[in-house]
Design a protein around this motif. Structure first.
Motif, short mmCIF file in Angstrom:
data_model
loop_
_atom_site.label_atom_id
_atom_site.label_comp_id
_atom_site.label_asym_id
_atom_site.label_seq_id
_atom_site.Cartn_x
_atom_site.Cartn_y
_atom_site.Cartn_z
N PRO A 25 50.83 15.81 25.33
CA PRO A 25 52.12 16.43 25.43
C PRO A 25 53.26 15.10 25.70
CG PRO A 25 50.59 15.74 27.89
CD PRO A 25 49.73 16.00 26.45
N GLN A 26 52.66 13.94 25.93
CA GLN A 26 53.74 12.60 25.23
C GLN A 26 54.63 12.61 24.57
OE1 GLN A 26 52.95 10.71 28.53
NE2 GLN A 26 51.49 11.22 29.36
N ARG A 27 53.59 13.05 23.31
CA ARG A 27 54.02 12.91 21.40
C ARG A 27 54.38 14.07 21.88
NH1 ARG A 27 49.75 12.84 17.85
NH2 ARG A 27 51.87 11.80 16.66
N THR A 28 54.53 15.14 21.81
CA THR A 28 54.93 16.53 21.37
C THR A 28 55.89 17.32 22.58
OG1 THR A 28 53.12 17.56 21.93
CG2 THR A 28 53.03 17.04 20.26
N GLN A 61 48.59 25.24 20.99
CA GLN A 61 47.64 24.33 21.19
C GLN A 61 47.72 24.32 22.51
OE1 GLN A 61 46.10 21.38 18.20
NE2 GLN A 61 44.93 23.36 17.25
N SER A 62 49.18 23.17 23.50
CA SER A 62 49.05 23.66 24.71
C SER A 62 48.33 24.70 25.59
CB SER A 62 50.19 22.46 25.25
OG SER A 62 50.83 23.86 24.59
N SER A 63 48.66 25.96 24.84
CA SER A 63 48.21 26.97 25.94
C SER A 63 47.05 27.62 25.74
CB SER A 63 49.29 28.01 26.13
OG SER A 63 50.74 27.17 26.17
N SER A 112 56.03 16.64 17.15
CA SER A 112 56.34 15.49 17.20
C SER A 112 57.05 14.68 16.46
CB SER A 112 54.56 14.05 16.97
OG SER A 112 54.92 14.27 16.15
N GLY A 113 57.84 15.22 16.33
CA GLY A 113 59.40 14.71 15.34
C GLY A 113 59.76 15.76 14.18
N ARG A 114 61.09 15.03 13.85
CA ARG A 114 61.48 16.12 12.60
C ARG A 114 60.02 16.21 11.44
NH1 ARG A 114 67.43 18.11 12.46
NH2 ARG A 114 66.85 19.47 11.12
N GLN A 145 62.36 23.64 16.95
CA GLN A 145 63.37 22.62 15.80
C GLN A 145 62.32 23.26 14.13
OE1 GLN A 145 66.13 20.86 15.55
NE2 GLN A 145 66.42 21.54 13.99
N ILE A 146 60.88 22.72 14.25
CA ILE A 146 59.95 23.03 12.86
C ILE A 146 59.70 24.63 12.59
CG2 ILE A 146 57.29 22.79 12.25
CD1 ILE A 146 57.23 20.64 13.65
#
Ligand code: GLU
Length: 308
Positions: free
Chosen positions: A46-49, A79-81, A12-14, A56-57
């Motif tokens: 899906p809104q945050r990631t 996990q989205s899949s 969800s971010g760096r 990047q991670i």
């Protein structure tokens, strides 16, 4: 049995220094025992990631000198899949009569929460478990879409943490019925993490102690679903000079700032020193720490960190 560990970031971010410490210690825990390391992306929301952040991670981990034997940014490890696996576990819980729809909106949920727990979070009072079928039908007709909760039993659960020792909760009082699936269809972390750790054969879970209060419900869920719970190792989070936990807001400690100013060996050296693995603060590579790693050296209470 061979150790299998994982690092399971939420893209969800760096990442910041604290995430990196968790990743380093998870990696050392595995590598010092000749185990298998996995990387899983917890991109449920899906809104945050996003996949870009996941890439990047992975790139930031490689930059530091960490590797993994399985997983990464590929569908089987994102996990989205993996919704079909969560669905199957959800249905198993439903068949056991443990799942109920919760129609509370966020505002109602807050009002329906019992007083704060010691860690500041709140316990749902179970009011939607008591709805009659008619009341549910009325709510459905009025257009409400439910979230789905699992009913926790009147059980005490003790987690024997490999680093912090025993940690006990009485589930109805300290945890409460928790959400498995949000009303918008997004699977909850608590279900996904248990299903994935079990199906991926993970038996060592190393992560920040902000997740310690989640461990008893995860152990319980493992058992109810017929899995063997992993061994947990929670590590203290990094805090700033004022005792505030480092977060994604602390931009000067995120990976883009760190990579601009320091070498991977300098950052690893700083982390190794904070984690008690090196008596002095000097540059080092992750691989040089493998033979020095022991949980006994790692602090058990908050670690104060600043810019390296
Ligand atoms: N995805 C979680 C996080 O980034 C970690 C979950 C876990 O290690 O169990 O905070």
């Amino acid at each position: 049995m061979a150790v299998k560990g994982r690092f399971a970031p939420t893209p969800s971010g760096r990442m910041h220094l604290g995430n990196l410490l968790s990743a380093l210690l998870a990696w050392l825990d595995v590598r010092s025992q000749g185990g298998v390391m996995a990387l899983r992306m917890e991109d449920l929301d899906p809104q945050r990631t996003s996949l870009e952040r996941a890439d990047q991670i992975a790139d930031d981990l490689r930059w530091l000198g960490l590797d993994w034997d399985e997983g990464g940014v590929e569908p089987a490890w994102c996990q989205s899949s993996r919704g079909a696996y969560y669905q199957a576990a959800f249905e198993k819980l439903q068949d056991m009569g443990l799942v109920y729809p919760c129609y509370c909106s966020r505002a109602e949920r807050l009002a329906a929460n019992a007083p704060h727990r010691a860690d500041g979070s709140m316990v749902y009072d179970g009011r939607c478990a008591r709805l009659t079928l008619e009341e549910r039908a009325d709510l459905e007709r009025s257009g409400r879409r439910p979230a789905w909760r699992v009913r926790v039993p009147e059980e005490w659960v003790t987690v024997m943490d490999g680093h912090l020792g025993p940690y006990t909760q009485y589930l109805p009082r300290d945890c409460g019925d928790f959400i498995l699936r949000r009303s918008d269809g997004v699977w909850a972390y608590q279900l996904a993490v248990v299903v994935d750790d079990a199906l991926m054969g993970v038996n060592h879970v190393v992560r920040g102690d902000d997740l310690l209060p989640s461990a008893p419900r995860q152990v319980w869920l493992h058992r109810v679903l017929g899995y063997q719970p992993p061994q947990f190792f929670h590590l203290p989070l990094l805090v700033d000079g004022q005792g505030r936990r480092l977060s994604k807001r602390d931009r000067d400690l995120d990976l883009s700032a760190l990579r601009a100013q320091y070498s991977p060996r300098e950052v690893t050296g700083y982390l190794a020193w904070l984690a008690g693995l090196n008596p002095e603060r000097k540059s080092v590579e992750p691989a040089q720490l493998i033979s020095r790693f022991s949980w006994a050296k790692v602090p058990k209470t908050e670690i104060v960190a600043g810019v390296p």
